[in-house]
Design a protein around this motif. Structure first.
Motif, PDB file in Angstrom:
ATOM      1  N   UNK B  84       0.834  -1.203   0.000  1.00  0.00           N
ATOM      2  CA  UNK B  84       0.000   0.000   0.000  1.00  0.00           C
ATOM      3  C   UNK B  84       0.867   1.250   0.000  1.00  0.00           C
ATOM      4  N   UNK B  85       2.082   1.113   0.559  1.00  0.00           N
ATOM      5  CA  UNK B  85       2.933   2.295   0.723  1.00  0.00           C
ATOM      6  C   UNK B  85       3.106   3.117  -0.561  1.00  0.00           C
ATOM      7  N   UNK B  86       3.448   2.491  -1.709  1.00  0.00           N
ATOM      8  CA  UNK B  86       3.566   3.323  -2.918  1.00  0.00           C
ATOM      9  C   UNK B  86       2.245   3.965  -3.333  1.00  0.00           C
ATOM     10  N   UNK B  87       1.128   3.354  -2.967  1.00  0.00           N
ATOM     11  CA  UNK B  87      -0.152   3.973  -3.330  1.00  0.00           C
ATOM     12  C   UNK B  87      -0.374   5.251  -2.531  1.00  0.00           C
ATOM     13  N   UNK B  99       2.382  11.661   3.316  1.00  0.00           N
ATOM     14  CA  UNK B  99       1.428  10.558   3.256  1.00  0.00           C
ATOM     15  C   UNK B  99       2.073   9.269   3.732  1.00  0.00           C
ATOM     16  N   UNK B 100       3.324   9.057   3.320  1.00  0.00           N
ATOM     17  CA  UNK B 100       4.062   7.880   3.774  1.00  0.00           C
ATOM     18  C   UNK B 100       4.080   7.824   5.289  1.00  0.00           C
ATOM     19  N   UNK B 179       9.260   6.122   0.742  1.00  0.00           N
ATOM     20  CA  UNK B 179      10.478   6.115   1.536  1.00  0.00           C
ATOM     21  C   UNK B 179      10.291   5.519   2.924  1.00  0.00           C
ATOM     22  N   UNK B 180       9.154   5.772   3.555  1.00  0.00           N
ATOM     23  CA  UNK B 180       9.011   5.326   4.932  1.00  0.00           C
ATOM     24  C   UNK B 180       8.687   3.827   4.969  1.00  0.00           C
ATOM     25  N   UNK B 181       9.127   3.206   6.046  1.00  0.00           N
ATOM     26  CA  UNK B 181       8.796   1.812   6.294  1.00  0.00           C
ATOM     27  C   UNK B 181       8.211   1.722   7.692  1.00  0.00           C
TER      28      UNK B 181
END
Lengths: 391, 393, 204, 223
Positions: B84-87, B99-100, B179-181
């Motif tokens: 979902x992260x890239x979305x 948003x990340x 970028x964020x995890x």
């Protein structure tokens, strides 16, 4: 030599006409003049679109067109070819005849206005006694074609644009005329070449242009502002109002008809700048007494281009006004100021030579400008603000 | 599935104080109905306003959404948590990093993950850079809508490109950073990157001064924006308006201060408030906010600690949080960006919901526009700061 | 129509520019492509960035973004076309005057991209209107848009004005107006324009 | 801020018959929620907004959730009379046996509100409402009269889930077009698109990639 260079186009015309029979010569002069003036102004149009795109680019940190020819100079040619060959669309529900006529009417009217402009010494197509009156009469009829375009398109945005255009152009005609009248009052004539002649001569090295008098300076500023509104240029481009009305009154025009609107807008800009040059900036006169050896027509076009540059500069800098603010500005600021300016002009005329009239006239102009300006700002409740921070 | 006859829109039967007033046209009552959008130069994409006009006065305005409804929520319910992260990058495509962060925070809440110091600093730095470029471009777009031929926009984008270069160097992409995890960040920045960022931040001060010199004192800008689109404090709160728009109406609510998320507690910054709630206040609040952002950036860049950037316990790939739900929110540049996740123990969320700030800020669009000009309606819409990717999702 | 290329180059060196009507016309068309000011989604921001100071699309004579489709030549489909938006996109395309070009910018405009599985996402705009240049990327960088623009210019330059490969606007029998899809109860109707797009045959 | 139990008690004191129950949230976030009966929901919401201590004036987020019909397997102790042979004699013996009973639980649609307080700067308080089932009793009271911020979000829930909000001032579809009939966020929604004819089937690409790799390897070996 300088004399000949100055009159080169007049002499050239005379030489070409001399081959015609006697009875044909007036017609020959007319045709050559019309062709010459149109060619010059259309070339100037092409050059100005290029100049505008380059200049705007430079003010925005970028290059502007540079792929067509040297420095992108052929860009207008490419645009012309494209516009000529582009499909011409007419909306199904549009009023076909009026839709077709509107750009033509605009172009014809504006081209007629070019005829009375004195572009150099002895270089004017039609030397009318009431040239200025003729010019303003034509200027008033451009409104008609703009409204025709907006109404016939059957587009709501066009209609809104046309309504705005009518309101704006009628309002700004008043200060435009009133500020022009002060020049007429001093020169004592409505003929444009004679107004230029009235500004000829130098004191020391400085010319006798009207812009260097208190009333003339105020008049030139008012005329310049009203001219921007008359030609729908930024910050008064409400009839087009790209961010609000898509493209305003010519939203539904495509292909060559759109190009005609484009040309007409620029030609209108040239003719009104030419008139302002004639009225306040000494027409084709040199700005300094030792520069008179340069031909008059060069001075004329240099001045016109300078004013065009100011138009472009303003376009790159200022945001647009709102409709009611535009009206307020015309009726509550420019109109009183130009009326006061008329009085100042009369005072100037009857106070006679001497330093007193300079002080009195300048004081009246400056005080009325400041008072009106402050009053206007106060009424708008507009002021910079102070901001607080939460805890 | 059953179907219903849709109730037609009537505001009269519900005469609450928080409903838009009803304006009757003057004179003979001829009303011009104009549909602005979805293709219109100033609706920030594919947004539509159905406007009723009496002359040029707006007497009714209904926003129409959905022209960019890309089904983020449904796609999210089919994808794994990490996918979902890239979305989220593509929600508000101006501020992908914010948003990340919002999404990562919601998952961290759901799974109970910690974020290392270094990653927290990086998140603050990136979020504030994002806020800076968003607000700067917003000011440019506002001037564009006023008809300023794009010059302010060009200047704003010049600075934006510098910030995007930083993003690209760190994350590999200009806009869609991803970028964020969960429990940290993806790539460790080099010392060169940090010093380069310091240099860019130094330069941004000058840019803000220059920009303000150009715009803030401009009479046309002031007369176009002051007293236009006024939003009262009470309506702003009741209509869930958030972010700079709420603060311009005097609502003292900054999630960075309220929720103490991340490490915002450690930095000194102030929350500017407007008094009038008009467009000029929204403009000024944003200008002052980016000045505060610069101060946060300087403080954060001074104190970036060493250490890991990812919680060693966290596993991003194949994360399966226990059943439950979590709502995480951050102060995105446009307002409160929330992510609501329901997990049923599977590898993808059972329910994935985005609380989009600009969509909800549009609730009061009609209230603000009524009685104003068409030209003002465009400006008011611009002042809300919408991005359609987020409005329609 | 045919000019000896070598002779032409030689004459160019001598200062004589030789051209044909076709070349002049194509040069005019390609040097003055005015895009429509029309943004859909994420890619629109990169499109704006392309026109800004650093990348400056204006160099190619294309900074005149016209907001009205009547005056525009190029439609840059910059972003996801949703099913709610697709009829409007086709209508805008119909409103443009010939010659008109389309650049499908980004993965979404080409095929639906990352949002392909969505119920409201059109799987590529080329289902309804013909596309001249596709740019992959999500979103494509401004350089990619410039490249696409130059590709489009080369394509225009190479078009013969007669013969079977002539551009659509010179073909009297070519389709000028494209059917606008209708928003139905469950999906767009029809789901594609068979005149423009056919279902690809998948060989497995 | 009050704990969730205190809020529940306060609501029950203020709104009699509010049918408020606590739904625990087992995740580390521990954002527990209050399930509010649809009948008194508006009164409860008004209390939450206007109560001086709670002052939940900011309705941040409104969400729909679709819970499908499911089967619950429960272990039930059943006492039966069984005939058994004890010591060679057939006897009727009562015996308690654990049995797994499957029970169909009707699904429901749920609407979740996240409330914050701007005045007191606390939150979130989560309240939820449930419909009776998924197909015909899908009405819930609209809380838009209390919090204007719910207006568009409730429209969205109506559009995507099909929950009908009674008392909503302007309940129309918001994201999909008006002619659209389905509610696409429901779990049993079937996509209209057939992905079967989409190009680049994945296996094919893989096969070709492998062939290419083999070619490259062969070339490398040849050199």
């Amino acid at each position: 030599m300088a004399q000949n260079l100055d009159q080169i186009f007049v002499l050239l015309t005379g030489w070409m006409v001399s081959y015609l029979p006697e009875w044909l010569r007036p017609y020959g002069v007319a045709v050559l003049g019309v062709v010459g003036v149109l060619a010059v102004y259309v070339t100037l149009f092409a050059l100005t679109t290029w100049f505008e795109r380059k200049g705007l680019g430079r003010m925005q940190n970028r290059y502007g067109p540079n792929r067509c020819g040297p420095f992108g100079l052929f860009q207008p040619v490419a645009d012309g070819i494209k516009a000529l060959t582009k499909e011409d669309l007419v909306p199904r529900s549009a009023d076909q005849v009026v839709h077709f006529l509107a750009p033509l009417v605009l172009l014809i009217v504006i081209c007629m206005g070019l005829a009375i402009l004195p572009v150099g010494r002895n270089m004017v197509l039609v030397d009318m006694d009431a040239g200025l009156l003729f010019f303003f009469a034509l200027g008033a009829s451009t409104e008609l074609s703009v409204f025709m375009a907006g109404w016939s398109s059957r587009n709501k945005f066009s209609l809104l644009g046309a309504m705005r255009a009518i309101a704006q152009m009628i309002s700004y005609e008043v200060p435009l005329l009133l500020s022009a009248i002060s020049a007429v009052m001093i020169a004592g004539t409505l003929s444009l070449p004679k107004i230029v002649e009235a500004q000829a001569g130098f004191s020391g090295i400085l010319p006798h242009w009207y812009v260097f008098t208190p009333w003339g300076f105020a008049g030139a500023v008012i005329f310049g502002i009203a001219a921007k509104a008359e030609t729908n240029r930024c910050p008064f481009d409400l009839p087009e109002g790209e961010s609000e009305l898509v493209a305003g009154y010519f939203t539904e025009y495509s292909g060559f008809k759109f190009a005609i609107f484009f040309i007409a807008e620029y030609l209108g800009m040239f003719s009104i700048s030419s008139v302002s040059v004639t009225l306040f900036f000494g027409g084709w006169g040199a700005p300094l007494s030792f520069l008179t050896f340069i031909p008059s027509w060069i001075w004329f076009f240099a001045k016109v281009l300078t004013i065009i540059f100011v138009f472009i500069w303003v376009r790159a800098t200022l945001p647009r006004l709102r409709q009611d603010q535009l009206m307020n500005f015309a009726w509550k600021f420019l109109l009183p100021l130009s009326l006061i300016n008329l009085g100042v002009t009369a005072l100037w005329r009857f106070m006679g030579d001497g330093w007193q009239r300079w002080i009195v006239c300048a004081a009246i102009v400056i005080v009325s400008y400041i008072v009106l300006g402050l009053w206007g700002m106060r009424r708008q409740h507009v002021a910079p603000r102070k901001y607080s921070y939460a805890d | 599935m059953s179907s219903w006859t849709l109730q037609q829109s009537t505001n009269e039967h519900l005469a609450g104080w928080n409903r838009p007033q009803v304006i009757k046209p003057e004179g003979d009552g001829e009303v011009l109905e104009v549909s602005m959008g979805p293709h219109h130069p100033s609706t920030h994409g594919v947004f539509r306003m159905d406007v009723k006009l009496d002359g040029e006065k707006v007497i009714g305005l209904k926003p129409v959404f959905g022209y960019l409804h890309r089904n983020h929520e449904q796609l999210g319910e089919k994808l794994s948590y990490l996918a979902i992260m890239p979305y989220t990058d593509r929600l508000d495509y101006f501020c992908s990093l914010s948003n990340n962060w919002g999404y990562a925070m919601a998952v961290e809440k759901l799974a109970g993950l910690e974020v290392p110091e270094r990653a927290d600093h990086l998140r603050v730095i990136l979020a504030e850079l994002t806020r800076f470029q968003n607000h700067a471009s917003w000011i440019g777009f506002l001037a564009q809508e006023m008809g300023a031929s794009g010059t302010p926009l060009m200047y704003a984008f010049r600075e934006r490109e510098k910030i995007l270069d930083l993003f690209e160097e760190l994350t590999g992409s200009r806009m869609m950073c991803n970028y964020m995890r969960f429990g940290g960040c993806r790539v460790d920045p080099t010392a060169e990157w940090l010093s380069e960022t310091r240099k860019v931040v130094q330069g941004l001060h000058k840019f803000v001064d220059e920009f303000e010199n150009l715009l803030t004192g401009n009479e046309i800008l002031m007369s176009r924006t002051q007293g236009v689109g006024v939003l009262s404090h009470d309506l702003a709160v009741n209509a869930s308006v958030s972010g700079p728009m709420a603060r311009a109406s005097g609502v003292n609510y900054d999630i960075r201060k309220v929720d103490h998320y991340g490490i915002y507690d450690r930095f000194n910054f102030r929350v500017p408030l407007g008094e009038h709630g008009d467009i000029y206040d929204r403009y000024m609040v944003r200008v002052l906010e980016i000045r505060e952002s610069l101060s946060i950036l300087e403080q954060a860049l001074k104190s970036v600690p060493g250490g890991p950037i990812l919680d060693p316990k966290a596993k991003s790939r194949g994360i399966r949080p226990k059943a439950g739900e979590a709502y995480g929110r951050i102060e995105a540049p446009k307002g409160e960006l929330g992510f609501y996740l329901i997990s049923d123990g599977a590898g993808s969320p059972y329910r994935y919901r985005i609380r989009p700030p600009s969509f909800i800020n549009l609730t009061v669009l009609e209230d603000m526009c009524l009685g104003h000009n068409v030209a003002d309606a465009i400006l008011i819409l611009g002042s809300v700061d919408i991005v359609l990717g987020e409005v329609d999702r | 129509m045919a000019i000896d290329q070598e002779l032409k180059i030689e004459m160019g060196k001598q200062g004589v520019v030789v051209t044909t009507l076709q070349e002049l016309y194509n040069w005019g068309r390609k040097s003055s492509v005015w895009p429509m000011q029309f943004g859909l989604a994420c890619c629109a921001i990169e499109m704006i960035a392309t026109t800004m100071a650093r990348y400056d699309l204006a160099r190619f004579g294309a900074e005149v973004f016209r907001p009205s489709p009547r005056q525009a030549d190029l439609m840059i489909i910059s972003g996801t076309v949703t099913k709610k938006m697709a009829p409007q996109v086709v209508r805008l395309y119909n409103q443009m005057g010939e010659p008109r070009y389309v650049i499908a910018m980004g993965a979404c405009a080409i095929s639906g991209g990352p949002f392909k599985q969505g119920y409201n996402v059109l799987k590529g705009i080329d289902r309804y209107i013909p596309v001249d240049v596709h740019i992959p990327g999500c979103p494509p960088r401004p350089e990619a848009l410039l490249q696409a623009f130059i590709t489009l210019q080369n394509k225009i330059q190479a078009q013969p004005l007669t013969g079977p490969n002539r551009p659509r606007h010179l073909d009297a029998e070519a389709q000028g107006e494209f059917p606008v899809p209708v928003q139905g109860e469950h999906d767009l109707e029809p789901t594609s324009n068979p005149g423009v797009w056919t279902v690809p045959v998948v060989i497995r | 801020m009050k704990t969730i139990e205190e809020i529940q008690a306060a609501i029950e004191a203020a709104v009699p018959g509010g049918e408020v129950t606590i739904v625990m949230n087992p995740s580390p976030a521990a954002q527990h929620s209050l399930l509010v009966g649809a009948g008194k929901a508006v009164a409860v919401a008004k209390f939450l907004r206007d109560d001086a201590e709670l002052a939940l004036d900011f309705c941040s987020n409104v969400t729909g959730v679709d819970w499908l019909d499911r089967e619950i397997a429960e272990k039930v102790k059943v006492t039966k009379t069984v005939t058994k042979t004890v010591d060679g004699v057939e006897q009727q013996v009562e015996e308690t046996v654990e049995e797994t009973v499957k029970r169909a639980v009707p699904g429901y649609l749920e609407c979740v509100y996240h409330l914050y307080s701007v005045a007191k700067k606390h939150g979130p308080v989560v309240i939820r409402m449930r419909t009776a089932n998924r197909s015909d009793m899908v009405e819930l009271p609209s809380l838009t009269p209390i919090w204007r911020g719910a207006e568009f979000q409730e429209r969205e829930v109506f559009d995507l889930y099909g929950i009908v909000f009674t008392g909503h001032p302007d309940l129309r579809r918001i994201l999909m077009w008006d002619e659209f009939k389905d509610h696409p966020m429901r779990k049993d929604y079937v996509l209209p698109d057939d992905f079967e004819y989409e190009p680049t089937p994945h296996d094919d690409v893989l096969k070709r990639a492998e062939a290419h790799r083999a070619d490259v390897a062969q070339e490398g070996a040849a050199q």
